[in-house]
Design a protein around this motif. Structure first.
Motif, mmCIF file in Angstrom:
data_model
loop_
_atom_site.group_PDB
_atom_site.id
_atom_site.type_symbol
_atom_site.label_atom_id
_atom_site.label_comp_id
_atom_site.label_asym_id
_atom_site.label_seq_id
_atom_site.Cartn_x
_atom_site.Cartn_y
_atom_site.Cartn_z
ATOM 1 N N SER A 1 0.797 -1.238 0.000
ATOM 2 C CA SER A 1 0.000 0.000 0.000
ATOM 3 C C SER A 1 0.823 1.278 0.000
ATOM 4 C CB SER A 1 -0.956 0.053 1.204
ATOM 5 O OG SER A 1 -1.675 -1.119 1.289
ATOM 6 N N ILE A 2 2.072 1.204 -0.436
ATOM 7 C CA ILE A 2 2.909 2.407 -0.390
ATOM 8 C C ILE A 2 4.080 2.237 -1.360
ATOM 9 C CG2 ILE A 2 4.635 1.823 1.392
ATOM 10 C CD1 ILE A 2 2.740 4.756 2.262
ATOM 11 N N TYR A 3 4.655 3.355 -1.796
ATOM 12 C CA TYR A 3 5.914 3.278 -2.539
ATOM 13 C C TYR A 3 7.050 3.376 -1.526
ATOM 14 C CZ TYR A 3 3.421 4.232 -6.926
ATOM 15 O OH TYR A 3 2.591 4.162 -8.002
ATOM 16 N N GLY A 4 7.555 2.237 -1.098
ATOM 17 C CA GLY A 4 8.545 2.238 -0.023
ATOM 18 C C GLY A 4 9.904 2.768 -0.446
ATOM 19 N N MET A 5 10.349 2.383 -1.633
ATOM 20 C CA MET A 5 11.726 2.686 -2.033
ATOM 21 C C MET A 5 11.965 4.182 -2.209
ATOM 22 S SD MET A 5 13.847 0.915 -5.087
ATOM 23 C CE MET A 5 14.321 -0.556 -4.212
ATOM 24 N N THR A 6 10.911 4.924 -2.608
ATOM 25 C CA THR A 6 11.105 6.347 -2.890
ATOM 26 C C THR A 6 10.659 7.247 -1.744
ATOM 27 O OG1 THR A 6 9.022 6.216 -4.086
ATOM 28 C CG2 THR A 6 11.011 6.162 -5.397
ATOM 29 N N GLY A 7 10.274 6.684 -0.611
ATOM 30 C CA GLY A 7 10.008 7.512 0.559
ATOM 31 C C GLY A 7 8.572 7.583 1.016
ATOM 32 N N GLY A 8 7.721 6.673 0.602
ATOM 33 C CA GLY A 8 6.396 6.566 1.201
ATOM 34 C C GLY A 8 5.310 7.372 0.540
ATOM 35 N N GLN A 9 5.337 7.510 -0.776
ATOM 36 C CA GLN A 9 4.218 8.156 -1.471
ATOM 37 C C GLN A 9 3.030 7.194 -1.510
ATOM 38 O OE1 GLN A 9 7.294 7.894 -2.708
ATOM 39 N NE2 GLN A 9 8.024 10.004 -2.752
ATOM 40 N N TYR A 10 1.806 7.731 -1.594
ATOM 41 C CA TYR A 10 0.661 6.819 -1.636
ATOM 42 C C TYR A 10 0.566 6.147 -3.001
ATOM 43 C CZ TYR A 10 -2.061 10.636 -3.843
ATOM 44 O OH TYR A 10 -2.514 11.614 -4.668
ATOM 45 N N SER A 11 0.061 4.951 -3.020
ATOM 46 C CA SER A 11 -0.027 4.150 -4.240
ATOM 47 C C SER A 11 -1.509 3.901 -4.535
ATOM 48 C CB SER A 11 0.720 2.835 -4.039
ATOM 49 O OG SER A 11 -0.101 1.900 -3.396
ATOM 50 N N PRO A 12 -1.836 3.281 -5.672
ATOM 51 C CA PRO A 12 -3.254 3.036 -5.968
ATOM 52 C C PRO A 12 -3.939 2.085 -4.989
ATOM 53 C CG PRO A 12 -1.929 2.802 -7.939
ATOM 54 C CD PRO A 12 -0.986 2.922 -6.809
ATOM 55 N N THR A 13 -3.180 1.394 -4.135
ATOM 56 C CA THR A 13 -3.823 0.492 -3.184
ATOM 57 C C THR A 13 -3.821 1.050 -1.762
ATOM 58 O OG1 THR A 13 -1.773 -0.717 -2.919
ATOM 59 C CG2 THR A 13 -3.323 -1.590 -4.514
ATOM 60 N N THR A 14 -3.358 2.285 -1.577
ATOM 61 C CA THR A 14 -3.426 2.891 -0.234
ATOM 62 C C THR A 14 -4.888 3.144 0.122
ATOM 63 O OG1 THR A 14 -1.356 4.027 -0.733
ATOM 64 C CG2 THR A 14 -2.573 4.794 1.186
ATOM 65 N N PRO A 15 -5.367 2.632 1.261
ATOM 66 C CA PRO A 15 -6.771 2.830 1.619
ATOM 67 C C PRO A 15 -7.106 4.314 1.806
ATOM 68 C CG PRO A 15 -5.785 1.104 2.952
ATOM 69 C CD PRO A 15 -4.675 1.752 2.206
ATOM 70 N N THR A 16 -8.350 4.670 1.507
ATOM 71 C CA THR A 16 -8.822 6.047 1.672
ATOM 72 C C THR A 16 -8.686 6.459 3.141
ATOM 73 O OG1 THR A 16 -10.455 5.394 0.045
ATOM 74 C CG2 THR A 16 -10.721 7.569 0.976
ATOM 75 N N THR A 17 -8.336 7.704 3.371
ATOM 76 C CA THR A 17 -8.100 8.348 4.680
ATOM 77 C C THR A 17 -6.789 7.933 5.349
ATOM 78 O OG1 THR A 17 -9.237 6.771 6.143
ATOM 79 C CG2 THR A 17 -10.611 8.486 5.121
ATOM 80 N N ASP A 18 -6.044 7.014 4.758
ATOM 81 C CA ASP A 18 -4.737 6.681 5.333
ATOM 82 C C ASP A 18 -3.720 7.765 4.961
ATOM 83 O OD1 ASP A 18 -5.688 4.459 6.487
ATOM 84 O OD2 ASP A 18 -4.377 3.048 5.464
ATOM 85 N N TYR A 19 -2.638 7.812 5.731
ATOM 86 C CA TYR A 19 -1.636 8.854 5.514
ATOM 87 C C TYR A 19 -0.442 8.317 4.741
ATOM 88 C CZ TYR A 19 -4.436 11.275 8.936
ATOM 89 O OH TYR A 19 -5.483 11.856 9.580
ATOM 90 N N ALA A 20 0.181 9.215 3.978
ATOM 91 C CA ALA A 20 1.401 8.882 3.254
ATOM 92 C C ALA A 20 2.221 10.150 3.124
ATOM 93 C CB ALA A 20 1.054 8.320 1.874
#
Lengths: 271, 86
Positions: A124-143
């Motif tokens: 649910s996140i782009y880990g390698m580049t520093g935690g940007q939200y991805s298309p599977t990040t649940p709504t209202t979650d933080y990134a």
């Protein structure tokens, strides 16, 4: 007696680069267990990956491996499968890699029902580049790119690929690590597009920004929110809020692409 | 120390050989938290100490949930058990 799974690893590359508590190692181990159970010939396996934390997995396993460009793991894998249909092609990819950058390739590979085995490391996140939200990040979650909460709706990758035409779709989590080899084994045996979505933990980025900085907390969340398919069928819409279904979600054999291509070739050669 | 092993006094009563590869372990505490019988306790860094090896029932859950391929659990070899035998 099955082999020690460490025999499938490139041990000189260890310890791996994944963060403490990252679930990618659990998935990689489970995939190796599935390959070990099937007793496949190591030279007849091609592991393809794209770019991202998850895609580093291809570098750690001792098969024919191909580390490709961002989002294009499925395209390279399609090429390999068409050139050498006898190979077992396993695609290890991340949620961003396969559903954002390579989203189009995912639906079209599923549409063709080509015999690829896609294992998505869904954190649910782009880990390698520093935690940007991805298309599977649940709504209202933080990134990192959603400091006030994510307003996008999340993709359900299993529903997506099922609708696009995949013949085998399954989901599991890293908490249910004992289940993953069974699903991957069935996926590899399935002649057609097999899509296995594994929910995994990114405690360093996703967890830290969503009040779960600990790998143990993240696994407990997976345990609490995952529901077995049999239980899911009898749950009401209210009970399904915030929960997700795991297990074998869809399994219906369909005509396979490389077979169709071979038949077409034979037909045109006979003319 | 490369390999975390149970203390020599505890090892005799254990049915299974447990070892943790210290060089690969990243102290994520998954093995400690999810062991059903409580074999492991935590050291000052958060890494596992094999404190109660006799409780292990070879369920392999710590092995399959270890993200770092660091834990191995094997049945003890027969030769070791009969080492001091007649």
């Amino acid at each position: 007696m099955s082999k020690d799974i460490k025999e499938y690893l490139r041990l000189d590359k260890f310890p791996h680069i994944w963060c403490p508590g990252c679930g990618h190692g659990i998935i990689l181990q489970a995939v190796l267990r599935a390959i070990d159970r099937l007793q496949l010939d190591r030279d007849n396996i091609a592991v393809v990956s794209g770019i991202g934390c998850s895609s580093r997995a291809a570098g750690y396993v001792d098969f024919n491996t191909l580390h490709t460009t961002h989002g294009r793991a499925l395209t390279f894998a399609t090429g390999i499968k068409l050139a050498k249909p006898e190979l077992t092609v396993i695609v290890l990819t991340g949620d961003g890699d396969c559903s954002a950058i390579g989203g189009n390739h995912l639906i079209h590979a599923a549409r063709r029902n080509i015999d690829l085995n896609v294992i998505v490391f869904n954190n649910s996140i782009y880990g390698m580049t520093g935690g940007q939200y991805s298309p599977t990040t649940p709504t209202t979650d933080y990134a990192a790119t959603a400091p006030y909460g994510n307003i996008d709706n999340a993709f359900d990758l299993c529903e997506l690929t099922r609708a696009a035409g995949a013949s085998y779709v399954a989901r599991s989590t890293t908490f249910h690590a004992a289940q993953i080899p069974l699903l991957v084994e069935k996926g590899i045996k399935n002649k057609g597009f097999s899509f296995i979505d594994i929910i995994t933990a990114c405690p360093i980025y996703y967890g830290r920004m969503n009040k779960m900085p600990d790998a143990v907390d993240m696994l407990k969340t997976q345990r609490d929110n995952a529901r077995n398919i049999k239980q899911w069928d009898i749950m009401t819409a209210e009970e399904k809020q915030g929960k997700f279904v795991i297990g074998e979600l869809y399994n219906k054999p369909a005509p396979e692409y490389t077979d169709a291509y071979r038949q077409l070739r034979e037909k045109t050669h006979a003319l | 120390m490369a390999e975390e092993k149970p203390a020599a006094s505890l090892e005799k009563s254990a049915k299974y050989d447990i070892s943790v590869n210290r060089a690969w372990c990243k102290n994520c505490r998954i093995c400690i938290s999810f062991c059903p019988t409580g074999v492991y306790t935590e050291n000052e860094l958060g890494g596992p100490i094999i404190s109660f090896p006799e409780k292990c029932n070879n369920c392999q859950l710590c092995v399959i949930r270890c993200p770092d391929f660091a834990i191995t659990v094997k049945p003890k070899e027969e030769s070791k058990r009969t080492h001091n035998g007649p």
